[in-house]
Design an enzyme around this catalytic site. Structure first.
Site, mmCIF file in Angstrom:
data_model
loop_
_atom_site.group_PDB
_atom_site.id
_atom_site.type_symbol
_atom_site.label_atom_id
_atom_site.label_comp_id
_atom_site.label_asym_id
_atom_site.label_seq_id
_atom_site.Cartn_x
_atom_site.Cartn_y
_atom_site.Cartn_z
ATOM 1 N N SER A 1 0.807 -1.214 0.000
ATOM 2 C CA SER A 1 0.000 0.000 0.000
ATOM 3 C C SER A 1 0.842 1.267 0.000
ATOM 4 O O SER A 1 0.463 2.271 -0.608
ATOM 5 C CB SER A 1 -0.915 0.021 1.226
ATOM 6 O OG SER A 1 -1.797 -1.066 1.207
ATOM 7 N N GLU A 2 1.953 1.244 0.684
ATOM 8 C CA GLU A 2 2.761 2.444 0.871
ATOM 9 C C GLU A 2 3.842 2.630 -0.191
ATOM 10 O O GLU A 2 4.132 3.753 -0.577
ATOM 11 C CB GLU A 2 3.435 2.425 2.252
ATOM 12 C CG GLU A 2 2.474 2.435 3.421
ATOM 13 C CD GLU A 2 1.788 3.773 3.629
ATOM 14 O OE1 GLU A 2 2.272 4.801 3.103
ATOM 15 O OE2 GLU A 2 0.757 3.784 4.324
ATOM 16 N N GLY A 3 4.460 1.534 -0.627
ATOM 17 C CA GLY A 3 5.622 1.667 -1.497
ATOM 18 C C GLY A 3 6.803 2.195 -0.693
ATOM 19 O O GLY A 3 6.634 2.844 0.328
#
Length: 151
Positions: A14-16
């Site tokens: 989700s964040e990278g």
């Protein structure tokens, strides 16, 4: 209970990973995989530091879940909630209909609440729509009546 690889994988997806600080959609300085504490403009870290931040941040999120949830959880439910708290913060879980329904033992109804947490800076954020769908799927991936250890 502590967050497992499922929570780590969800946060990472989700964040990278960003090794230089940046402002997220809400204008908050962020680095690594969504780490925000003490992040300043121009900050740079290593991947190992990002992993350390992630482990610490998920531990804090897991502790919040353990403190707020009064019913038994499966590990998958715990991991989904840890990701939610990692992203939204303990205060949002504390005041949520999701938590109220969950603590009333209404697991299915609680899972249906994830989808409502999809705004960034007042706008529907497609990434949050995807993230909430993944959290709900993880939450529902095991029977809700299986005791997981959080009571």
């Amino acid at each position: 209970m502590q967050p497992t690889q499922a929570a780590i994988d969800l946060v990472k997806a989700s964040e990278g990973l960003r090794l230089s600080s940046y402002q997220d959609d809400a204008g908050i300085w962020t680095i690594g995989w969504g780490h925000t504490a003490d992040v300043i403009e121009g900050m740079a870290i290593t991947e190992q530091q990002a992993l350390d931040f992630l482990a610490a941040d998920l531990s804090v999120a897991g502790n919040a879940v353990s403190a707020l949830v009064k019913v038994s959880l499966t590990q998958s439910q715990f991991d989904a909630l840890a990701d939610f708290v990692f992203n939204e913060g303990e205060g949002h879980l504390r005041s949520s209909t999701l938590l109220r329904l969950l603590n009333a033992g209404q697991y299915q109804a609680a899972a249906a609440q994830f989808k409502f947490w999809n705004l960034a800076a007042g706008q529907v954020e497609p990434g949050l729509v995807t993230r909430r769908a993944k959290e709900a799927a993880l939450f529902l991936s095991t029977p809700a009546n299986v005791s997981g250890g959080v009571a």
